[in-house]
Design an enzyme around this catalytic site. Sequence first.
Site, PDB file in Angstrom:
ATOM      1  N   ALA A  67       0.828  -1.344  -0.063  1.00 59.92           N
ATOM      2  CA  ALA A  67       0.026  -0.017  -0.066  1.00 59.92           C
ATOM      3  C   ALA A  67       0.946   1.247  -0.028  1.00 59.92           C
ATOM      4  O   ALA A  67       2.018   1.295   0.258  1.00 59.92           O
ATOM      5  CB  ALA A  67      -0.843   0.140   1.300  1.00 59.92           C
ATOM      6  N   ASP A  68       0.373   2.320  -0.540  1.00 59.49           N
ATOM      7  CA  ASP A  68       1.020   3.726  -0.438  1.00 59.49           C
ATOM      8  C   ASP A  68      -0.258   4.720   0.216  1.00 59.49           C
ATOM      9  O   ASP A  68      -1.394   4.477  -0.231  1.00 59.49           O
ATOM     10  CB  ASP A  68       1.472   3.991  -1.718  1.00 59.49           C
ATOM     11  CG  ASP A  68       2.569   5.287  -1.192  1.00 59.49           C
ATOM     12  OD1 ASP A  68       3.300   5.385  -0.368  1.00 59.49           O
ATOM     13  OD2 ASP A  68       2.585   6.190  -2.197  1.00 59.49           O
ATOM     14  N   THR A  69      -0.079   5.570   0.871  1.00 56.80           N
ATOM     15  CA  THR A  69      -0.808   6.588   1.037  1.00 56.80           C
ATOM     16  C   THR A  69      -0.263   7.815   1.119  1.00 56.80           C
ATOM     17  O   THR A  69       0.889   8.135   1.729  1.00 56.80           O
ATOM     18  CB  THR A  69      -1.332   6.411   2.776  1.00 56.80           C
ATOM     19  OG1 THR A  69      -1.945   4.973   2.769  1.00 56.80           O
ATOM     20  CG2 THR A  69      -2.253   7.469   3.193  1.00 56.80           C
ATOM     21  N   VAL A 104      -3.812   3.529  -1.752  1.00 54.11           N
ATOM     22  CA  VAL A 104      -3.845   2.543  -2.840  1.00 54.11           C
ATOM     23  C   VAL A 104      -3.476   1.254  -2.226  1.00 54.11           C
ATOM     24  O   VAL A 104      -2.196   1.018  -1.951  1.00 54.11           O
ATOM     25  CB  VAL A 104      -3.552   2.904  -4.196  1.00 54.11           C
ATOM     26  CG1 VAL A 104      -3.662   1.801  -5.213  1.00 54.11           C
ATOM     27  CG2 VAL A 104      -4.093   4.196  -4.456  1.00 54.11           C
TER      28      VAL A 104
END
Length: 186
Positions: A67-69, A104
Site C-alpha cells: 500500500a501507499d498513502t 491505494v
Amino acid sequence: MLYLASQSPRRRQLLEQIGVAFTPIDVDVPEQREPGELPLHYVSRVARDKARAGMAGLPPDALVLSADTEVVLDDEVFGKPADAADAAAMLRRLSGRTHETISVVWAVQGARAESATSVSRVRFAALSDADIAAYVASGEPFGRAGAYAIQGLGATLIEHLEGSYTGVMGLPVFETARLLRRFDPA
C-alpha cells in the site's frame, strides 16, 4: 501465504485487527513523483512497485500485499516531512483547509495483480503557530505523510473526515479485506 511489503507498524496493526495472518517483508522502492504525474496515479504506481518488488525471491504462488498513502493539497503530494521545519510548513498549509488522503492497496500473485483505492477528504481546524509548534515537538509528525497521524494526537487537529479513517491511517481496511477475498474467497 500472504506477505506484506511494508514495514509500517500501522499497516501491520490494521491487518492484525481484521485477523489476517501475514509475514512482513522489506522492500526499497523509490517514491518520486514523475513530472506531470497525477497524484492518484503516483500513489498507485508506488504501491504497485512495492508489491512487485516484494515478489522477488518468493515462491510463485505467494500473495504480496502493499500500500501507499499520501496527502494531497492543490495537486501537491505531501510526503513525509524531512525535518521539523518541513513538518511545520506542511501543517501550516493544511491549517483551516480540506485535503485528500489517497490510499491505494495492491495484491499481486504470480501474473495476477489487482488494486483497491480509497480517497478521503480531511478538513483541518485553523491552527495557531503555537498549535503547530506543540504538535511538531510531540514528534508525531515524523515518518507520516502530511506530517500528521489521525490515530494519535493528530486527531485533535481534524475538524471533519469524509471517507475512511483507516485509509487515512495508511491501509483502508474495508477495501483491503474485499481485495484479499478476491484472491482467497474462503
